[in-house]
Design a protein around this motif. Sequence first.
Motif, short mmCIF file in Angstrom:
data_model
loop_
_atom_site.label_atom_id
_atom_site.label_comp_id
_atom_site.label_asym_id
_atom_site.label_seq_id
_atom_site.Cartn_x
_atom_site.Cartn_y
_atom_site.Cartn_z
N TYR A 2 69.79 -41.87 -7.68
CA TYR A 2 69.49 -43.18 -6.84
C TYR A 2 68.18 -43.88 -7.66
O TYR A 2 67.26 -42.91 -7.96
N PRO A 3 67.94 -45.19 -7.66
CA PRO A 3 66.78 -45.78 -8.20
C PRO A 3 65.79 -45.64 -6.94
O PRO A 3 65.95 -45.33 -5.86
N ASP A 4 64.41 -45.63 -7.50
CA ASP A 4 63.41 -45.53 -6.65
C ASP A 4 63.29 -46.68 -5.64
O ASP A 4 63.57 -47.87 -6.03
N GLY A 5 63.25 -46.29 -4.21
CA GLY A 5 63.21 -47.20 -3.21
C GLY A 5 64.54 -47.56 -2.90
O GLY A 5 64.96 -48.61 -2.12
N PHE A 6 65.57 -46.91 -3.13
CA PHE A 6 66.80 -47.41 -2.81
C PHE A 6 66.98 -47.36 -1.49
O PHE A 6 66.56 -46.52 -0.67
N SER A 7 67.40 -48.63 -0.92
CA SER A 7 67.65 -48.70 0.75
C SER A 7 68.93 -49.08 1.35
O SER A 7 69.16 -49.11 2.34
N GLY A 8 70.07 -48.65 0.24
CA GLY A 8 71.40 -48.60 0.72
C GLY A 8 71.63 -47.29 1.36
O GLY A 8 70.87 -46.35 1.55
N THR A 9 73.08 -47.14 1.63
CA THR A 9 73.78 -45.93 2.22
C THR A 9 74.09 -44.99 0.91
O THR A 9 74.85 -45.50 0.08
N GLN A 10 73.52 -43.87 1.03
CA GLN A 10 73.84 -42.85 0.09
C GLN A 10 75.39 -42.50 0.54
O GLN A 10 75.62 -42.45 1.68
N ILE A 11 75.99 -42.05 -0.74
CA ILE A 11 77.42 -41.79 -0.56
C ILE A 11 77.35 -40.12 -0.17
O ILE A 11 76.54 -39.46 -0.91
N ASP A 12 78.04 -39.90 0.77
CA ASP A 12 77.91 -38.33 1.25
C ASP A 12 79.38 -37.56 0.89
O ASP A 12 80.35 -38.27 0.04
N GLU A 13 79.29 -36.21 1.11
CA GLU A 13 80.53 -35.49 0.45
C GLU A 13 81.68 -35.87 1.27
O GLU A 13 83.00 -35.94 0.73
N ASN A 14 81.64 -36.50 2.47
CA ASN A 14 83.04 -36.71 3.28
C ASN A 14 83.38 -38.05 2.72
O ASN A 14 84.64 -38.21 2.45
N VAL A 15 82.74 -38.84 2.10
CA VAL A 15 83.46 -40.24 1.27
C VAL A 15 84.18 -39.77 0.12
O VAL A 15 84.98 -39.95 -0.48
N ILE A 16 83.57 -38.82 -0.78
CA ILE A 16 83.92 -38.26 -2.08
C ILE A 16 85.20 -37.47 -1.58
O ILE A 16 86.24 -37.68 -2.30
#
Length: 333
Positions: free
Chosen positions: A41-55
């Motif tokens: 992820y880019p520095d300062g990323f403020s969105g929701t990270q993808i987690d293992e459940n999504v994958i």
Amino acid sequence: MRYLISSFLILFVFGCQRKHGAVVNYEGSAQGTSFQVKIFYPDGFSGTQIDENVIQGWLSHYNKIASPWDPDSEISKLNSGDTVVLSNEMFQLCQLAFSAKVFTNGVIDPTLQPLIEAWGFGVSKGYLHYGDTAKVQALMKFVGNDNWLPKKIDFWAWPKNVQLNFMSLAQGHSVDIIIDSIKSRGADAAFVEVGGEIKTFGLKPAGDSFLIGIEQPILEKRDEFQVVIPLQNRALATSGNYRNFRIDSLNGIKFSHTLNAFSGWPIETEIKSSTVIGASCALADALATAFLAMPLNQVQSWLENNQEWDAYLIYQNNKGDLEVWSSLEDVYN
């Protein structure tokens, strides 16, 4: 994915951690195989990270579309003669499969499904033996029909007596879908591997490409790398004949999973390992399989005419020794 033609690509992701920005790494099992997803992820990323459940959810969803081992999957229903409302993913898979057939002049043909099952390389154990010429010829009557190709997303059924097999490209297709999904959620870079099929975008934190190790096509040396290939914004798929094979119980003849789409019989050429690199993981997957059914000079000619693709081929020379032919300049032996 257990239901897909196995490749013998082993991956290594070499590199350092990102100094600025999050790095997440997920490894696990899904669809009868392993997966690894690494997201930068880019520095300062403020969105929701993808987690293992999504994958896991993405992989499970694809399984319900393309797995012939699931009797309720979309492909299983179509092969049983049902009419279904095509999913977007199945429509894409159909278009890709037809493109692969055209691309390879028929060396890859999804209508080979009855032969794949009969030789024991699908869901069932198979029943054909060397010498079953009449049975092979009877099954080949249902191969080569292109009327199965849908023109739009709608209600659809295969033509009568036609069954399709997408094992040569479905795994790569799932990788393409996951990479596109990660891109759309704001990641800087990512590495996705499902069952040995790989695609990347962007660069590692130090500005390096991802490095992929390819196994030697020798059972006793399956943990040793033949070569390490840099991969940047491309996909890579490998197929080989030395793992997925059967031995005829009547006569002891050993034959591989690669079938001749024009005759229906198992085929083995001098190429023992085929690694293909290009923009689409689905088509790289299909081409890696197709190249095993083509003589080396024909593959070389194909690559000369389609220079957006690269290949690393391990073949057996006339003396029985293994040699390498590659269109890649930047590899690490």
